[in-house]
Each structure stands twice: as structure tokens, then as C-alpha cells.
Motif scaffolding. Structure first.
Motif, mmCIF file in Angstrom:
data_model
loop_
_atom_site.group_PDB
_atom_site.id
_atom_site.type_symbol
_atom_site.label_atom_id
_atom_site.label_comp_id
_atom_site.label_asym_id
_atom_site.label_seq_id
_atom_site.Cartn_x
_atom_site.Cartn_y
_atom_site.Cartn_z
ATOM 1 N N GLY A 184 2.303 11.777 -8.521
ATOM 2 C CA GLY A 184 1.384 12.231 -9.787
ATOM 3 C C GLY A 184 0.844 13.483 -9.470
ATOM 4 O O GLY A 184 0.795 14.209 -10.215
ATOM 5 N N SER A 185 0.373 13.612 -8.204
ATOM 6 C CA SER A 185 -0.129 14.712 -7.731
ATOM 7 C C SER A 185 0.754 15.743 -7.719
ATOM 8 O O SER A 185 0.568 17.220 -7.811
ATOM 9 N N PHE A 186 2.057 15.469 -7.114
ATOM 10 C CA PHE A 186 3.160 16.556 -7.131
ATOM 11 C C PHE A 186 3.531 17.028 -8.539
ATOM 12 O O PHE A 186 3.714 17.992 -8.616
ATOM 13 N N ALA A 187 3.547 15.953 -9.507
ATOM 14 C CA ALA A 187 4.008 16.268 -11.104
ATOM 15 C C ALA A 187 2.897 17.159 -11.525
ATOM 16 O O ALA A 187 3.311 17.985 -12.302
ATOM 17 N N GLY A 188 1.583 16.838 -11.014
ATOM 18 C CA GLY A 188 0.546 17.874 -11.660
ATOM 19 C C GLY A 188 0.568 19.297 -11.182
ATOM 20 O O GLY A 188 0.404 20.280 -11.920
ATOM 21 N N ASN A 189 1.102 19.343 -9.818
ATOM 22 C CA ASN A 189 1.317 20.797 -9.301
ATOM 23 C C ASN A 189 2.420 21.396 -9.962
ATOM 24 O O ASN A 189 2.350 22.705 -10.247
ATOM 25 N N ARG A 191 -0.373 8.515 -13.622
ATOM 26 C CA ARG A 191 -1.111 9.540 -14.661
ATOM 27 C C ARG A 191 -2.491 9.776 -14.115
ATOM 28 O O ARG A 191 -2.681 11.105 -14.271
ATOM 29 N N GLU A 192 -2.910 8.931 -13.411
ATOM 30 C CA GLU A 192 -4.540 9.409 -13.098
ATOM 31 C C GLU A 192 -4.441 10.478 -12.066
ATOM 32 O O GLU A 192 -5.257 11.593 -12.146
ATOM 33 N N LYS A 193 -3.453 10.396 -11.063
ATOM 34 C CA LYS A 193 -3.269 11.345 -10.181
ATOM 35 C C LYS A 193 -3.001 12.747 -10.566
ATOM 36 O O LYS A 193 -3.147 13.982 -10.256
ATOM 37 N N PHE A 194 -2.039 12.781 -11.661
ATOM 38 C CA PHE A 194 -1.266 13.858 -12.357
ATOM 39 C C PHE A 194 -2.540 14.779 -12.959
ATOM 40 O O PHE A 194 -2.496 15.897 -12.849
ATOM 41 N N GLU A 195 -3.707 14.063 -13.607
ATOM 42 C CA GLU A 195 -4.691 14.682 -14.289
ATOM 43 C C GLU A 195 -5.818 14.985 -13.347
ATOM 44 O O GLU A 195 -6.434 15.803 -13.847
ATOM 45 N N ALA A 196 -5.708 14.435 -12.301
ATOM 46 C CA ALA A 196 -6.795 14.793 -11.222
ATOM 47 C C ALA A 196 -6.650 16.315 -10.478
ATOM 48 O O ALA A 196 -6.403 16.421 -9.446
ATOM 49 N N LYS A 197 -7.045 17.328 -11.550
ATOM 50 C CA LYS A 197 -6.951 18.630 -11.110
ATOM 51 C C LYS A 197 -8.213 19.399 -11.157
ATOM 52 O O LYS A 197 -8.265 20.534 -11.290
ATOM 53 N N GLY A 198 -9.146 18.556 -11.116
ATOM 54 C CA GLY A 198 -10.577 19.270 -10.824
ATOM 55 C C GLY A 198 -10.952 20.045 -12.272
ATOM 56 O O GLY A 198 -10.753 19.621 -13.333
ATOM 57 N N GLY A 199 -11.172 21.439 -12.090
ATOM 58 C CA GLY A 199 -11.332 22.320 -13.143
ATOM 59 C C GLY A 199 -10.449 22.585 -14.035
ATOM 60 O O GLY A 199 -10.639 23.035 -15.190
ATOM 61 N N MET A 200 -9.079 22.146 -13.604
ATOM 62 C CA MET A 200 -7.709 22.364 -14.525
ATOM 63 C C MET A 200 -7.327 21.011 -15.053
ATOM 64 O O MET A 200 -6.378 21.108 -15.550
ATOM 65 N N SER A 201 -8.285 20.187 -14.906
ATOM 66 C CA SER A 201 -7.709 18.688 -15.465
ATOM 67 C C SER A 201 -7.423 18.936 -17.250
ATOM 68 O O SER A 201 -6.457 18.352 -17.884
ATOM 69 N N ASN A 202 -8.152 19.669 -17.866
ATOM 70 C CA ASN A 202 -8.230 19.819 -19.221
ATOM 71 C C ASN A 202 -6.499 20.641 -19.452
ATOM 72 O O ASN A 202 -6.274 20.548 -20.601
ATOM 73 N N LYS A 212 0.863 -1.391 -0.061
ATOM 74 C CA LYS A 212 0.065 0.069 0.010
ATOM 75 C C LYS A 212 0.824 1.241 -0.131
ATOM 76 O O LYS A 212 0.732 2.311 -0.488
ATOM 77 N N ALA A 213 2.133 1.184 0.871
ATOM 78 C CA ALA A 213 2.747 2.362 0.816
ATOM 79 C C ALA A 213 3.600 2.688 -0.597
ATOM 80 O O ALA A 213 3.401 3.757 -0.853
ATOM 81 N N ILE A 214 3.868 1.584 -1.020
ATOM 82 C CA ILE A 214 4.665 2.010 -2.459
ATOM 83 C C ILE A 214 3.790 2.443 -3.680
ATOM 84 O O ILE A 214 3.871 3.289 -4.507
ATOM 85 N N ALA A 215 2.577 1.858 -3.578
ATOM 86 C CA ALA A 215 1.246 2.090 -4.236
ATOM 87 C C ALA A 215 0.922 3.569 -4.296
ATOM 88 O O ALA A 215 0.831 4.406 -5.308
ATOM 89 N N HIS A 216 1.062 4.074 -2.814
ATOM 90 C CA HIS A 216 0.541 5.469 -2.425
ATOM 91 C C HIS A 216 1.642 6.324 -3.017
ATOM 92 O O HIS A 216 1.430 7.511 -3.245
ATOM 93 N N PHE A 217 2.893 6.147 -2.831
ATOM 94 C CA PHE A 217 4.055 6.676 -3.099
ATOM 95 C C PHE A 217 3.972 7.222 -4.273
ATOM 96 O O PHE A 217 4.244 8.312 -4.784
ATOM 97 N N CYS A 218 3.631 6.308 -5.514
ATOM 98 C CA CYS A 218 3.612 6.515 -6.780
ATOM 99 C C CYS A 218 2.436 7.435 -6.982
ATOM 100 O O CYS A 218 2.503 8.582 -7.901
ATOM 101 N N GLN A 219 1.406 7.625 -6.389
ATOM 102 C CA GLN A 219 0.157 8.425 -6.440
ATOM 103 C C GLN A 219 0.358 9.689 -6.165
ATOM 104 O O GLN A 219 0.051 10.713 -6.639
ATOM 105 N N ILE A 220 1.072 10.035 -4.899
ATOM 106 C CA ILE A 220 1.622 11.205 -4.290
ATOM 107 C C ILE A 220 2.427 11.832 -5.563
ATOM 108 O O ILE A 220 2.169 13.069 -5.797
#
Length: 325
Positions: free
Chosen positions: A243-248, A279-290, A233-241
Motif C-alpha cells: 500500500g505504501s509503495f503504491a501510494g508512492n 488501501r489504508e496505507k495507500f492513502e496514508a500520505k499526510g498532507g498529500m492524502s487528499n 504478521k509477515a504477510i499482513a505487513h507485506f500487504c501494508q508495504i
């Protein structure tokens, strides 16, 4: 190889230093050493000079994992410290550049071909579009690159030390753990070697489980072979974080040239990472996803990209000196 007047490049991390001998504008010889085996950076460079039978270096570029704005350079994740001026004098160099390791990595990116990167998800890079690179390792390095009339220019900073921003309930578990432990939750305390351990311990604490592991390599190994559910679970969530950081980063500077990911940890997780929700978390930016979903993301698949970037920077700087004469 008895050459007078050679140049060198170096890529210095918290654990290892890689040194390259420059010949005819290319890196011809690469050696890797453990930082702890040498008392000072001077010692390892002189050792490399002797090992390559080089009479004298005349110029060099050192990419190092710490701030480099002042003459005194102190490594963040190792004991080495040195004066740029004193080091240049001791090594008898005509020219010495000391740059942040992620400045070097950024300078390598325009020179990497499709065989040296792996694209994750969709998106297409725009020529001369802004670029960002980051990578979890001993710490969390971040750099931006922008095109100017004088070529590529890096925008330096300490982006790895920004606040960790929770995006879901699991992130909040991690945030609370980090805040309780450090008094502040920074991105580096989640996206680094110790970050993997922090995430793992946070999930264990939340589940009322005593952690089995205290080393990043142990958490990673147990997560990859799925022998420990919390480690997985830790390494899976590490990858998700990640993605979020890259999107920022993409939002920060409209990085239409792409987001690149380096660092030793991601390369070890490569197959797992490529199948993750990054990549899913990278694009998960609400109104800024596009805004971000057309921006490409790449995993750097070239082990010597730090040295290649140091060389690109050295060539650019020495050429600029020649042009100014």
C-alpha cells in the motif's frame, strides 16, 4: 493447425514462460512451460512452434522480466541470455519486439474490463489519466503508462529497485534487517517472494525466535491459516508495504488513471489481500492524502494479462510500420 506466417507472443518470468499463438488479432492457443526445462529461449519458442503445428512464425513480441534496452538481453532472475538480432535471425522472423514484462502488462491495462480487475477501496479513474502497475513475484516489476497523440506510451524504468522507505516501527525492523543483510534496503527485497521471507525473518529476529520457514510458499501458507503468528504478521505487513509503495507510485506521476497490481504472489493472497490494510496505507500520505484518495487501485484478475499486453504492443508496432510505408 497448418498456418504459414503466424505470429506469437511470449510472457517470460523467472520461473515460467507462457507462449500464445496469434490468429486474427487474438490469442488462440496458450502454452505454459518451465524455463529450467529449456537451455535457451530459442528452444522453447521452436518447441511451441512444433506443438502448435505452425510452419513458420513471421513476427513476435517477447515480454521478459529484465532490462531490454540493449541488443544483449540477460535475465535478472534466470540464466537465459540472448541477442535480439541473433534470435530474430535464428527464428527467421520479419519482425521481433522484445519488451520488459511490465511494459507488456502496462499495455494490457487499457484493454481490461471490469470482470478482469477487482477494485480496492474508493476512487474513480479518469479517461487517459496516467497509469501505474506493479507486482511482486520473483522480483518486483514496475511500469508507468501515459497517453500521447500516438496512443499509450510506457515510461520504462527499474522502479522495483528503489530504496525501501520505512513508514512505521515494524518497517524499521525490516529496514534494519535488510540493511544488515545486503548493505542496502531496496523495495524488491521486501516486495517479492524472497521479500516475504525477509520480512518473516526480520520479525523472528526482532522477537528472538528461530525462523521455521525459508520458502515464500511456506511462510504464505502458515500465514494464511494463522498457524504461525510471525508468518501471519509477515504477510499482513507485506500487504501494508504494498500500500505504501503504491501510494508512492501515485505521487510520482499523478496516476489518475489508477494503480494496478499484478504478480503471482498477490493473486495467491487475493482474499487476504482484499481484507488487508493495503488501501489504508495507500492513502496514508499526510498532507498529500487528499491527492491520492481519489485515485483508484485495482487488483488484476486476468491470468493472461502479460500476453494480452504483448499482443497490444505487437499490434501497435506493426500498425505503425504499415503507416510509415
Amino acid at each position: 493447425m497448418n498456418s504459414l506466417g503466424q505470429k506469437f507472443v511470449a510472457d517470460v518470468g523467472g520461473t515460467n514462460i507462457r507462449l500464445g499463438l496469434v490468429e486474427n488479432g487474438r490469442i488462440s492457443t496458450i502454452k505454459k512451460y518451465l524455463c529450467v526445462d529449456f537451455e535457451a529461449i530459442d528452444d522453447v519458442i521452436l518447441h511451441f512452434q512444433k506443438e502448435t503445428s505452425t510452419s513458420q512464425f513471421v513476427a513476435g513480441c517477447i515480454a521478459i522480466a529484465c532490462p531490454v534496452n540493449d541488443d544483449l538481453v540477460k535475465m535478472t532472475n534466470h540464466t537465459w541470455s540472448f541477442s535480439k538480432r541473433a534470435l530474430q535471425a535464428h527464428l527467421k522472423l520479419n519482425h521481433l519486439d522484445v519488451i520488459n514484462d511490465y511494459t507488456a502488462i502496462a499495455h494490457s491495462l487499457p484493454h481490461l474490463n471490469h470482470n478482469q480487475v477487482i477494485q480496492i477501496g474508493e476512487g474513480h479513474a479518469k479517461e487517459h489519466g496516467n497509469i501505474a502497475v506493479f507486482g511482486p513475484g520473483t522480483g518486483l516489476g514496475v511500469e508507468h503508462l501515459t497517453w500521447t497523440q500516438n496512443g499509450w506510451h510506457t515510461l520504462d524504468g527499474e522502479g522495483g529497485h528503489v530504496d525501501f522507505a520505512p513508514t512505521d516501527e515494524d518497517d524499521l525492523i525490516i529496514w534494519r534487517y535488510l540493511f544488515k543483510k545486503f548493505g542496502r534496503a531496496s523495495a524488491e527485497e521486501a516486495l517479492s517472494g524472497r521479500g516475504i521471507v525477509n520480512i518473516y525473518c526480520a520479525f523472528c529476529e526482532d522477537a528472538g525466535i528461530v525462523p521455521k520457514f525459508s520458502k515464500p510458499s511456506d511462510v504464505t501458507s502458515a500465514g494464511l491459516d494463522n498457524s504461525d503468528p510471525m508468518a501471519h504478521k509477515a504477510i499482513a505487513h507485506f500487504c501494508q508495504i504494498m500500500g505504501s509503495f503504491a501510494g508512492n507510485l501515485a505521487l510520482n506521476l499523478c496516476t489518475t488513471g489508477g494503480i494496478f497490481i499484478g504478480g503471482g504472489i498477490t493473486s495467491k493472497l487475493q482474499d487476504f489481500f482484499l481484507q488487508s490494510r493495503f488501501r489504508e496505507k495507500f492513502e496514508a500520505k499526510g498532507g498529500m492524502s487528499n491527492y491520492v484518495n481519489t485515485i483508484p487501485t485495482y487488483l488484476i484478475n486476468e491470468p493472461d494479462h502479460g500476453l494480452l499486453g504483448a499482443l497490444a504492443y505487437l499490434i501497435q508496432q506493426t500498425q505503425r510500420i504499415q503507416d510509415d510505408k
